[in-house]
Design a protein around this motif. Structure first.
Motif, PDB file in Angstrom:
ATOM      1  N   ALA A 149       5.516  -5.456   9.437  1.00  0.00           N
ATOM      2  CA  ALA A 149       5.268  -6.095   8.139  1.00  0.00           C
ATOM      3  C   ALA A 149       3.775  -6.117   7.798  1.00  0.00           C
ATOM      4  O   ALA A 149       3.397  -6.362   6.660  1.00  0.00           O
ATOM      5  CB  ALA A 149       5.827  -7.512   8.145  1.00  0.00           C
ATOM      6  N   LYS A 150       2.929  -5.868   8.790  1.00  0.00           N
ATOM      7  CA  LYS A 150       1.481  -5.878   8.535  1.00  0.00           C
ATOM      8  C   LYS A 150       0.927  -4.498   8.183  1.00  0.00           C
ATOM      9  O   LYS A 150      -0.288  -4.313   8.121  1.00  0.00           O
ATOM     10  CB  LYS A 150       0.739  -6.441   9.757  1.00  0.00           C
ATOM     11  N   VAL A 151       1.815  -3.519   7.974  1.00  0.00           N
ATOM     12  CA  VAL A 151       1.343  -2.210   7.482  1.00  0.00           C
ATOM     13  C   VAL A 151       1.028  -2.373   6.002  1.00  0.00           C
ATOM     14  O   VAL A 151       1.921  -2.561   5.186  1.00  0.00           O
ATOM     15  CB  VAL A 151       2.403  -1.095   7.684  1.00  0.00           C
ATOM     16  N   LYS A 152      -0.249  -2.362   5.647  1.00  0.00           N
ATOM     17  CA  LYS A 152      -0.656  -2.596   4.252  1.00  0.00           C
ATOM     18  C   LYS A 152      -0.506  -1.321   3.417  1.00  0.00           C
ATOM     19  O   LYS A 152      -0.170  -1.384   2.245  1.00  0.00           O
ATOM     20  CB  LYS A 152      -2.116  -3.063   4.190  1.00  0.00           C
ATOM     21  N   TYR A 153      -0.830  -0.179   4.021  1.00  0.00           N
ATOM     22  CA  TYR A 153      -0.740   1.096   3.305  1.00  0.00           C
ATOM     23  C   TYR A 153      -0.025   2.125   4.174  1.00  0.00           C
ATOM     24  O   TYR A 153      -0.271   2.195   5.389  1.00  0.00           O
ATOM     25  CB  TYR A 153      -2.123   1.659   2.981  1.00  0.00           C
ATOM     26  N   VAL A 154       0.829   2.907   3.522  1.00  0.00           N
ATOM     27  CA  VAL A 154       1.354   4.124   4.139  1.00  0.00           C
ATOM     28  C   VAL A 154       0.704   5.282   3.398  1.00  0.00           C
ATOM     29  O   VAL A 154       0.754   5.329   2.159  1.00  0.00           O
ATOM     30  CB  VAL A 154       2.893   4.199   4.016  1.00  0.00           C
ATOM     31  N   ILE A 155       0.065   6.166   4.114  1.00  0.00           N
ATOM     32  CA  ILE A 155      -0.480   7.373   3.487  1.00  0.00           C
ATOM     33  C   ILE A 155       0.455   8.523   3.840  1.00  0.00           C
ATOM     34  O   ILE A 155       0.690   8.800   5.023  1.00  0.00           O
ATOM     35  CB  ILE A 155      -1.916   7.668   3.979  1.00  0.00           C
ATOM     36  N   TYR A 174       9.024  -4.023   3.535  1.00  0.00           N
ATOM     37  CA  TYR A 174       7.795  -4.768   3.838  1.00  0.00           C
ATOM     38  C   TYR A 174       6.823  -4.864   2.662  1.00  0.00           C
ATOM     39  O   TYR A 174       5.752  -5.462   2.789  1.00  0.00           O
ATOM     40  CB  TYR A 174       7.072  -4.115   5.031  1.00  0.00           C
ATOM     41  N   GLY A 175       7.163  -4.236   1.542  1.00  0.00           N
ATOM     42  CA  GLY A 175       6.254  -4.255   0.391  1.00  0.00           C
ATOM     43  C   GLY A 175       4.982  -3.457   0.624  1.00  0.00           C
ATOM     44  O   GLY A 175       3.951  -3.688  -0.010  1.00  0.00           O
ATOM     45  N   THR A 176       5.032  -2.486   1.544  1.00  0.00           N
ATOM     46  CA  THR A 176       3.861  -1.665   1.848  1.00  0.00           C
ATOM     47  C   THR A 176       3.486  -0.814   0.640  1.00  0.00           C
ATOM     48  O   THR A 176       4.355  -0.277  -0.043  1.00  0.00           O
ATOM     49  CB  THR A 176       4.200  -0.725   3.038  1.00  0.00           C
ATOM     50  N   ARG A 177       2.193  -0.697   0.351  1.00  0.00           N
ATOM     51  CA  ARG A 177       1.726   0.191  -0.712  1.00  0.00           C
ATOM     52  C   ARG A 177       1.786   1.637  -0.212  1.00  0.00           C
ATOM     53  O   ARG A 177       1.373   1.919   0.921  1.00  0.00           O
ATOM     54  CB  ARG A 177       0.265  -0.130  -1.103  1.00  0.00           C
ATOM     55  N   ILE A 178       2.297   2.534  -1.049  1.00  0.00           N
ATOM     56  CA  ILE A 178       2.456   3.928  -0.650  1.00  0.00           C
ATOM     57  C   ILE A 178       1.425   4.791  -1.365  1.00  0.00           C
ATOM     58  O   ILE A 178       1.378   4.817  -2.602  1.00  0.00           O
ATOM     59  CB  ILE A 178       3.867   4.472  -0.993  1.00  0.00           C
ATOM     60  N   VAL A 179       0.597   5.485  -0.594  1.00  0.00           N
ATOM     61  CA  VAL A 179      -0.402   6.401  -1.148  1.00  0.00           C
ATOM     62  C   VAL A 179       0.136   7.818  -0.982  1.00  0.00           C
ATOM     63  O   VAL A 179       0.341   8.283   0.140  1.00  0.00           O
ATOM     64  CB  VAL A 179      -1.743   6.274  -0.383  1.00  0.00           C
TER      65      VAL A 179
END
Ligand SMILES: [Zn+2]
Length: 346
Positions: A149-155, A174-179
């Motif tokens: 859940a602490k993954v802030k960004y997925v590139i 987790y609501g991770t931002r996807i780049v």
């Protein structure tokens, strides 16, 4: 008789081939001094020679096999269905491993995902295939002691199945931002995301910085492998010492095989090679562990002795050789295409 004629011709041409091989294996002294003309063979030989490995230098035989010896030679099927869930595939999952103080690896002998960690959260680089993401990434992080859940960004380096497969899981759970830059490819897909598609999120620009805590990744647009392939440069730490990584986002030639696509690929890889050189990158990472030997090298890391370099810390010359392999072997295919008049595959 037809058969006899054929055999005689075959033996005749074999003898000629043997003679030619013997002659080229033992060139006259004066011949070796001539400059080598630019040919498909000269590019392939240069690419293979850049693999190293014969004098204790790091080797890249996996990369050479993939793009010089037996390169993929066409675009992937448009909207190929996602690989099916396959329980046997679980046998290929490897234990997740720590690579540097702040970088961790999760994957299989052929795939890599990387977790860059900070006290304030993590950046995950590439997400495996759709049905592998739960076991390899979510369970992998838990085994390593990290909270997914602490993954802030997925590139996502590019929109193929092996890199984008788990993006939906992280975004939806987790609501991770996807780049990602291959959103068009994902959105056009009907069959590629059976569990759900990630919704369009961050579209990176060239030079964009993604920061979590004291970790920053600088993104570069390197179209070629796919239209939206991303690469990057960032730092990791090895026993506290900062080291520079170049992340090469797309490698193989499974794009429309024509001269303009190879020109784009070559331009991107040359630019990335020079950015890596300027940044002093001594580590080259990517999404497929067979290309840089990540899975093998990380197993070697367990037997690292005091004073030895981290096996992934290969040095600036080896990083340059990695890009030279790509460059020479792409030139070889480009030259073949140009010679056969294939200037447009589509
Ligand atoms: Zn790909």
């Amino acid at each position: 008789m037809r058969m006899k004629t054929f055999s005689a011709t075959l033996i005749g041409s074999l003898s000629a081939a043997v003679i030619a091989a013997v002659v080229s294996a033992y060139p006259a002294r004066t011949q070796t001094l001539r400059p080598t003309p630019e040919t498909v063979e000269s590019h392939l030989a240069a690419g293979k020679n850049a693999a190293g490995g014969r004098d204790d230098t790091p080797d890249f035989y996996g990369l050479v096999t993939a793009i010089c010896v037996a390169p993929l030679n066409g675009a992937a099927r448009p909207d190929a269905p996602a690989p099916r869930e396959n329980p046997n595939r679980k046998a290929t999952y490897m234990e997740p491993m720590q690579a540097f103080d702040d970088l961790y690896w999760m994957g299989t002998p052929s795939t890599s995902s990387w977790l860059l960690t900070s006290d304030d959260g993590y950046i995950l680089y590439d997400t495996q295939r759709v049905y592998d993401a739960e076991d390899v990434l979510v369970d992998g992080m838990k085994k390593l002691g990290f909270d997914p859940a602490k993954v802030k960004y997925v590139i996502v380096s590019h929109g193929h199945a092996g890199e984008s497969g788990g993006a939906y899981l992280f975004q939806s759970r987790y609501g991770t931002r996807i780049v990602m830059n291959d959103w068009d490819m994902v959105e056009a897909s009907v069959n590629g995301y059976p569990t759900g598609k990630p919704k369009r999120d961050i579209v990176p620009t060239d030079g964009m910085k993604i920061t979590v805590g004291d970790r920053t990744v600088t993104i570069y647009l390197t179209p070629g492998h796919t239209p939206g392939t991303l690469s990057s440069i960032f730092q990791v730490h090895d026993h506290g010492k900062p080291l520079t990584v170049v992340y090469s986002g797309g490698t193989e030639f499974n794009f429309p095989n024509d001269v303009p696509h190879f020109d784009q690929y070559l331009a991107s890889e040359r630019r990335l090679a020079s950015l890596a050189a300027v940044a002093g990158a001594t580590i080259v990472l990517n999404n497929q562990s067979q290309f840089n030997g990540a899975a093998t090298k990380l197993r070697m890391l367990k037997d690292r002795h005091p004073g030895e370099a981290n096996p992934l810390d290969v040095g600036t010359n080896a990083v340059a050789r990695y890009f030279k392999i790509e460059d020479e072997c792409a030139q070889a295919v480009r030259l073949k295409l140009a010679a056969s008049g294939i200037t447009h595959a589509e």
